[in-house]
Structure formats: structure tokens, C-alpha cells
Scaffold this motif. Structure first.
Motif, short mmCIF file in Angstrom:
data_model
loop_
_atom_site.label_atom_id
_atom_site.label_comp_id
_atom_site.label_asym_id
_atom_site.label_seq_id
_atom_site.Cartn_x
_atom_site.Cartn_y
_atom_site.Cartn_z
N ASN A 158 23.16 25.84 62.43
CA ASN A 158 21.88 26.51 62.21
C ASN A 158 21.39 27.28 63.43
N THR A 159 22.06 27.20 64.55
CA THR A 159 21.58 27.77 65.80
C THR A 159 21.32 29.26 65.70
N LEU B 227 18.48 30.12 63.06
CA LEU B 227 17.14 29.76 63.54
C LEU B 227 16.68 30.69 64.65
N ARG C 48 10.58 29.27 62.13
CA ARG C 48 11.60 28.44 62.77
C ARG C 48 11.12 27.00 62.89
N GLU C 49 9.86 26.82 63.28
CA GLU C 49 9.29 25.48 63.40
C GLU C 49 9.29 24.76 62.06
N GLU D 3 12.96 23.87 61.11
CA GLU D 3 13.43 22.76 61.94
C GLU D 3 12.78 21.44 61.50
N ASN E 246 14.92 18.32 60.03
CA ASN E 246 14.82 17.02 60.71
C ASN E 246 14.30 15.92 59.79
N ALA F 66 19.99 26.34 57.50
CA ALA F 66 18.65 26.93 57.57
C ALA F 66 18.49 27.98 56.47
#
Length: 117
Positions: free
Chosen positions: A4-5, A8, A16-17, A20, A24, A36
Motif C-alpha cells: 500500500n505504500t 497511500l 490517507r489517514e 490507514e 489497521n 488501499a
């Protein structure tokens, strides 16, 4: 989460927040196949459904999207999202969609966007 790097890093900070937070919040076994992009697709389809139901519209004055009060048929929305995922060639399950929806709701509550009933 390596896969996902890149995805994101291209998002706006708030988006993005949210993604994430959702990733999580999902148990490892359910997010093993999610990216993502999958989360964003589900969120977009949820909004598309709300627009079609007249519960989400663009404010003509501000240009911002606004959510309107109303009842959401959760089963109908789930079926809409799953059909949209299939059309996009994604193998997202109903359980994964529900987990994404639940995490988005929790994020909204924590951010003050939604109120707990």
C-alpha cells in the motif's frame, strides 16, 4: 504494509489517514488480500450508492459534498458495493466490505463526523 505504500503516498492527507485507519482496524486474515485501492473502491461505491438514493449531493454554494439525513438499506448498499467490486474485477467479500464500513464509521465517530446512537 508494503503493497500500500505507493498508493497511500499519492492520496490527500485526510484520505490517507482514513484509509490507514481502516486498514489497521481490519483483522490480518481479512486484510491479507486488501489494498488501499480496494478500500477506496468500497468507499467510493458506498458514496455512489448514497448519491443514487439522494442522500449525498454537492452543495451548489460551496461545491462540497454533503450527506443528507435518511434511511440506508444496508443490505441493498452491500449488494450494490459487491456488484461494483465484481465489475471492477475485485474479489472483495461481503465480510471485508462490512469491516471497511464499520471501520469508516468508527473513524467518523472518532473525528466527530458522526454521532453514536
Amino acid at each position: 504494509m508494503e503493497k500500500n505504500t505507493i498508493e497511500l503516498s499519492l492520496m490527500e492527507a485526510e484520505e490517507r489517514e482514513l484509509v490507514e485507519f481502516i486498514l489497521n482496524a481490519i483483522p490480518a486474515e481479512d486484510k491479507a488480500t486488501l489494498t488501499a485501492d480496494d478500500v477506496l473502491l468500497v468507499l467510493d461505491l458506498m458514496d455512489d450508492y448514497l448519491e443514487e438514493q439522494g442522500l449525498l449531493r454537492e452543495d451548489p454554494a460551496s461545491g462540497e459534498m454533503e450527506y443528507l439525513d435518511g434511511e440506508v438499506d444496508e443490505t441493498e448498499q452491500l449488494n450494490y458495493v459487491l456488484a461494483g467490486c465484481r465489475e471492477e474485477g475485485r474479489s472483495i467479500t461481503g465480510v471485508q466490505v462490512q469491516l471497511i464500513q464499520d471501520a469508516e464509521l468508527q473513524y467518523g465517530i472518532e473525528q466527530g463526523y458522526y454521532e453514536e446512537d
